[in-house]
Enzyme design. Structure first.
Site: not given
Length: 344
Positions: A68, A186, A220-221, A240, A320
């Site tokens: 993603h 990410d 995706e998030e 991922d 994150h």
């Protein structure tokens, strides 16, 4: 040999392209250009995701490899009377992870304004020890625009409106010792690994055993990244990140093969095949179970999509937040992608 400089340079380039979930157009166009540079045909889905098709020996039973391009970010929720902005988060941030970060607010007509994200009570000189105890949440934090704005009308005069996207600075650093730190590894580290694998295949005249659909997802998030599946698709391998931390086996220099995340176990035989490929090819890998986590593959599976599903990715520390990985992890991920693509 995989071209590590290519992957590093491409990663640095796409990290510099703003792509908060919901506004990924520029990043997708860059990926489309890269697919076409390798001679792959492309297609956009109805929801705006990008697919690059790599023809294989078997075109009847096709495989998908997804990564993603969308990242965490925010949206303007409220313009306050004092000219500061409240935000609504996009994706799974914690508010303290973006305290003090520089950012850009992009208006609907493409104008961009810089700012910073701060607690309402930021100065210890003004607010004393309450600054240390001040809760970090949507109500207690705000954007300070780097413009001459003192009122709501001042902000409106700039063209800023509720619903405008907010992009946080990535602070990308690629070190000579192989470590890479930035926001949004990410999942842009995996996008770079995917293109590194494609480049290696093309340069070595390797044809996939099965036609591969390289799917660059854009939501995706938020939880609805991959949503278009052809009838002849039999497997979905999601790329991922592996989450590095206490209680996890993931390592920044290795590729993680996921056994389970917070949604579901991954298919046992599929992930065992991937582990066997890694062992056979001498790829440094680990198997891990992730706690608060979902991938395009697991989210598609629990939504009822039929293709079998698995997930791999380089280990990433401080996910994150201000993330870090190592080039070795990206290379090991790309090597496993190549092994999977060539598997009969």
């Amino acid at each position: 040999m995989l071209d590590t400089k290519y992957m590093s340079d491409f990663l640095e380039e796409i990290l510099a392209i703003k792509s908060t979930g919901g506004d990924c157009y520029e990043a997708l166009e860059r990926c489309e250009k890269e697919f076409k540079s390798f001679g792959l045909e492309t297609e956009y889905t109805k929801k705006g995701a990008l697919i690059g098709y790599f023809p294989g020996e078997d075109d009847e039973k096709q495989r998908m490899i997804s990564a993603h391009i969308d990242t965490l970010g925010a949206m303007v929720k409220e313009i306050k009377e004092n000219g500061r902005l409240k935000i609504s988060l996009i994706g799974g941030y914690s508010f303290n992870s973006i305290e003090g970060e520089n950012l850009v607010v992009r208006t609907a007509d493409g104008k961009e304004y810089e700012g910073s994200y701060l607690p309402v009570k930021a100065s210890i000189h003004v607010f004393s020890d309450v600054v240390k105890e001040h809760l970090r949440d949507e109500e207690s934090m705000e954007i300070r625009l780097d413009e001459d704005v003192k009122t709501k009308d001042d902000v409106l005069a700039l063209g800023i409106r509720v619903g405008d996207f907010v992009f946080f600075e990535t602070r990308t650093r690629i070190l000579e010792n192989g470590y890479i730190k930035a926001r949004y590894l990410d999942d842009k580290a995996c996008v770079a690994a995917a293109f590194g694998a494609i480049k290696y295949m093309k340069e070595n005249n390797l044809k996939p055993a099965h036609t591969i659909q390289f799917y660059i997802s854009n939501y995706e998030e938020i939880g609805h990244g991959v949503s278009q599946f052809s009838d002849n698709l039999v497997e979905h391998l999601s790329l991922d990140i592996g989450t590095v931390g206490p209680g996890h086996t993931s390592d920044e220099k290795k590729v993680t093969v996921l056994a389970k995340d917070s949604r579901t176990p991954y298919d046992f035989r599929f992930r065992n095949r991937l582990a066997s490929m890694a062992e056979k090819e001498g790829i440094d890998y680990v198997v891990d179970v992730h706690f608060r986590y979902g991938s395009d593959a697991s989210l598609s599976a629990v939504s009822g999509q039929e293709p079998n599903f698995a997930c791999i990715g380089p280990g990433v520390d401080a996910t994150h937040h201000y993330e870090r990985t190592h080039m070795d992890g990206i290379v090991n991920c790309a090597k496993l992608v190549v092994a999977y693509v060539c598997e009969k």
